[in-house]
Design a protein around this motif. Structure first.
Motif, PDB file in Angstrom:
ATOM      1  N   SER A  68     110.683  73.712 105.081  1.00 56.84           N
ATOM      2  CA  SER A  68     112.008  74.037 105.581  1.00 56.84           C
ATOM      3  C   SER A  68     113.125  73.109 105.084  1.00 56.84           C
ATOM      4  O   SER A  68     114.312  73.438 105.232  1.00 56.84           O
ATOM      5  N   ASP A  69     112.792  71.972 104.504  1.00 51.88           N
ATOM      6  CA  ASP A  69     113.823  71.024 104.078  1.00 51.88           C
ATOM      7  C   ASP A  69     114.765  71.671 103.070  1.00 51.88           C
ATOM      8  O   ASP A  69     114.347  72.243 102.075  1.00 51.88           O
ATOM      9  N   GLY A  70     116.074  71.555 103.337  1.00 57.09           N
ATOM     10  CA  GLY A  70     117.070  72.106 102.424  1.00 57.09           C
ATOM     11  C   GLY A  70     117.459  73.536 102.736  1.00 57.09           C
ATOM     12  O   GLY A  70     118.310  74.103 102.052  1.00 57.09           O
ATOM     13  N   TYR A  71     116.850  74.110 103.766  1.00 58.92           N
ATOM     14  CA  TYR A  71     117.126  75.496 104.143  1.00 58.92           C
ATOM     15  C   TYR A  71     117.528  75.576 105.618  1.00 58.92           C
ATOM     16  O   TYR A  71     117.048  74.807 106.439  1.00 58.92           O
ATOM     17  N   SER A  72     118.392  76.534 105.921  1.00 54.98           N
ATOM     18  CA  SER A  72     118.692  76.872 107.306  1.00 54.98           C
ATOM     19  C   SER A  72     118.686  78.387 107.434  1.00 54.98           C
ATOM     20  O   SER A  72     118.776  79.098 106.433  1.00 54.98           O
ATOM     21  N   VAL A  73     118.555  78.860 108.666  1.00 57.24           N
ATOM     22  CA  VAL A  73     118.507  80.303 108.903  1.00 57.24           C
ATOM     23  C   VAL A  73     119.376  80.655 110.096  1.00 57.24           C
ATOM     24  O   VAL A  73     119.722  79.798 110.916  1.00 57.24           O
TER      25      VAL A  73
ATOM     26  N   LEU B 201     120.877  78.185 101.665  1.00 60.48           N
ATOM     27  CA  LEU B 201     120.677  76.924 100.960  1.00 60.48           C
ATOM     28  C   LEU B 201     122.039  76.246 100.958  1.00 60.48           C
ATOM     29  O   LEU B 201     122.969  76.711 100.297  1.00 60.48           O
ATOM     30  N   GLU B 202     122.177  75.193 101.722  1.00 59.72           N
ATOM     31  CA  GLU B 202     123.498  74.580 101.908  1.00 59.72           C
ATOM     32  C   GLU B 202     124.044  74.015 100.610  1.00 59.72           C
ATOM     33  O   GLU B 202     125.232  74.093 100.330  1.00 59.72           O
ATOM     34  N   SER B 203     123.174  73.425  99.814  1.00 55.89           N
ATOM     35  CA  SER B 203     123.548  72.844  98.537  1.00 55.89           C
ATOM     36  C   SER B 203     122.346  73.009  97.597  1.00 55.89           C
ATOM     37  O   SER B 203     121.421  72.212  97.636  1.00 55.89           O
ATOM     38  N   ALA B 204     122.384  74.064  96.811  1.00 55.12           N
ATOM     39  CA  ALA B 204     121.205  74.444  96.047  1.00 55.12           C
ATOM     40  C   ALA B 204     120.789  73.368  95.038  1.00 55.12           C
ATOM     41  O   ALA B 204     121.632  72.702  94.414  1.00 55.12           O
TER      42      ALA B 204
ATOM     43  N   VAL C 214     121.833  83.919  90.102  1.00 59.74           N
ATOM     44  CA  VAL C 214     121.856  82.674  89.355  1.00 59.74           C
ATOM     45  C   VAL C 214     123.012  81.853  89.906  1.00 59.74           C
ATOM     46  O   VAL C 214     124.132  82.361  90.024  1.00 59.74           O
ATOM     47  N   THR C 215     122.744  80.615  90.247  1.00 52.50           N
ATOM     48  CA  THR C 215     123.779  79.774  90.820  1.00 52.50           C
ATOM     49  C   THR C 215     123.660  78.373  90.262  1.00 52.50           C
ATOM     50  O   THR C 215     122.653  78.010  89.652  1.00 52.50           O
ATOM     51  N   GLU C 216     124.683  77.581  90.487  1.00 54.48           N
ATOM     52  CA  GLU C 216     124.686  76.220  89.971  1.00 54.48           C
ATOM     53  C   GLU C 216     124.265  75.230  91.046  1.00 54.48           C
ATOM     54  O   GLU C 216     124.478  75.459  92.244  1.00 54.48           O
ATOM     55  N   THR C 217     123.700  74.133  90.599  1.00 48.24           N
ATOM     56  CA  THR C 217     123.312  73.058  91.510  1.00 48.24           C
ATOM     57  C   THR C 217     124.499  72.625  92.358  1.00 48.24           C
ATOM     58  O   THR C 217     125.612  72.462  91.847  1.00 48.24           O
ATOM     59  N   GLY C 218     124.227  72.486  93.651  1.00 45.98           N
ATOM     60  CA  GLY C 218     125.258  72.015  94.560  1.00 45.98           C
ATOM     61  C   GLY C 218     126.039  73.105  95.263  1.00 45.98           C
ATOM     62  O   GLY C 218     126.788  72.820  96.208  1.00 45.98           O
ATOM     63  N   THR C 219     125.873  74.346  94.860  1.00 48.26           N
ATOM     64  CA  THR C 219     126.612  75.437  95.499  1.00 48.26           C
ATOM     65  C   THR C 219     125.817  75.996  96.673  1.00 48.26           C
ATOM     66  O   THR C 219     124.581  75.955  96.672  1.00 48.26           O
ATOM     67  N   PRO C 220     126.516  76.510  97.677  1.00 47.72           N
ATOM     68  CA  PRO C 220     125.805  77.149  98.793  1.00 47.72           C
ATOM     69  C   PRO C 220     125.390  78.568  98.414  1.00 47.72           C
ATOM     70  O   PRO C 220     126.075  79.251  97.657  1.00 47.72           O
ATOM     71  N   VAL C 221     124.244  78.988  98.955  1.00 45.98           N
ATOM     72  CA  VAL C 221     123.714  80.320  98.673  1.00 45.98           C
ATOM     73  C   VAL C 221     123.164  80.906  99.971  1.00 45.98           C
ATOM     74  O   VAL C 221     122.495  80.212 100.734  1.00 45.98           O
ATOM     75  N   THR C 222     123.468  82.166 100.204  1.00 46.02           N
ATOM     76  CA  THR C 222     122.902  82.858 101.371  1.00 46.02           C
ATOM     77  C   THR C 222     122.179  84.113 100.920  1.00 46.02           C
ATOM     78  O   THR C 222     122.743  84.927 100.186  1.00 46.02           O
ATOM     79  N   LEU C 223     120.944  84.225 101.359  1.00 41.63           N
ATOM     80  CA  LEU C 223     120.140  85.411 101.088  1.00 41.63           C
ATOM     81  C   LEU C 223     120.008  86.196 102.385  1.00 41.63           C
ATOM     82  O   LEU C 223     119.851  85.617 103.466  1.00 41.63           O
ATOM     83  N   ARG C 224     120.041  87.522 102.233  1.00 43.03           N
ATOM     84  CA  ARG C 224     120.002  88.366 103.421  1.00 43.03           C
ATOM     85  C   ARG C 224     118.738  89.216 103.439  1.00 43.03           C
ATOM     86  O   ARG C 224     118.324  89.776 102.413  1.00 43.03           O
TER      87      ARG C 224
END
Lengths: 114, 113
Positions: free
Chosen positions: A61-66, A78-81, A12-22
């Motif tokens: 892919s918009d909003g995501y990088s790998v 997700l650079e800015s969730a 669970v994260t807040e809007t605007g925070t970065p998130v990385t999934l592995r």
């Protein structure tokens, strides 16, 4: 079962925070994929990789990088969730030569953006 | 472009009854066809696939599917379902000479005692 793990399994994260999934695999498969699953949409491809440092965009892919610096790891960032990125994310792997590239899926990561 | 249509979003059925989950696809090129199953809170598992040859393919857990090229369909069937078959089922296609899976929106099979 294919050796695929995903971490974290829930976040669970807040809007605007970065998130990385592995996504981590022990099969030494060349191809890796990230999908998102949403009700009414099935699974949609976000990004994919054909090898180390070889990645490309999928359908959504918009909003995501790998990144893929090692064969066994494929990271989704997700650079800015945003709330629209609340979803269940699945990683999959396949091996060239296993016609027709049969894909094996990880257990998924449930991401909630508040 | 390719697309996969699963017209039934939910299919309720009683235990030991037969079931058919429908899948139709649209493609300008030949495709391989798949059915995946997703049990609650799990990833997707391959149920069966059609690559070539006999149009009737058998998969795990007693499921089978028939490829009908003229109707561009790949319906999934089971003659007698169990409570444990309760899951979401996804039909998918891969165009020849690609590795991309294109999924339908899924059908939730609910088996009641």
């Amino acid at each position: 079962d294919a050796g695929i793990t995903q971490s974290p399994r829930h976040k669970v994260t807040e809007t605007g925070t970065p998130v990385t999934l592995r996504c981590h695999q022990t099969e030494n498969h060349r191809y890796m994929y990230w999908y998102r699953q949403d009700p009414g949409h099935g699974l949609r491809l976000i990004h994919y990789s054909y090898g180390v440092k070889d990645t490309d965009k999928g359908e959504v892919s918009d909003g995501y990088s790998v990144s893929r610096s090692k064969t066994e790891d494929f990271l989704l960032t997700l650079e800015s969730a945003t709330s629209s990125q609340t979803s269940v994310y699945f990683c999959a792997i396949s091996e060239e030569g296993n016609s027709p590239y049969e894909q094996y899926f990880g257990p998924g990561t449930r991401l909630t953006v508040t | 472009a390719q697309s996969v249509t699963q017209l039934d979003s939910q299919v309720p059925v009683f235990e030991e009854a037969p079931v058919e989950l429908r899948c139709n696809y649209s493609s300008s090129v030949s495709v391989y066809l798949f059915w995946y199953v997703q049990y609650p809170n799990q990833g997707l598992q391959l149920l069966l696939k059609y690559l070539s040859g006999s149009t009737l393919v058998k998969g795990i857990n007693g499921f089978e599917a028939e490829f009908n090229k003229s109707q561009t369909s790949f319906h999934l069937r089971k003659p007698s379902v169990h409570i444990s078959d309760t899951a979401e089922y996804f039909c998918a296609v891969t165009p020849y000479n690609t590795d991309k899976l294109i999924f339908g929106t899924g059908t939730r099979l609910q088996v009641f005692p």
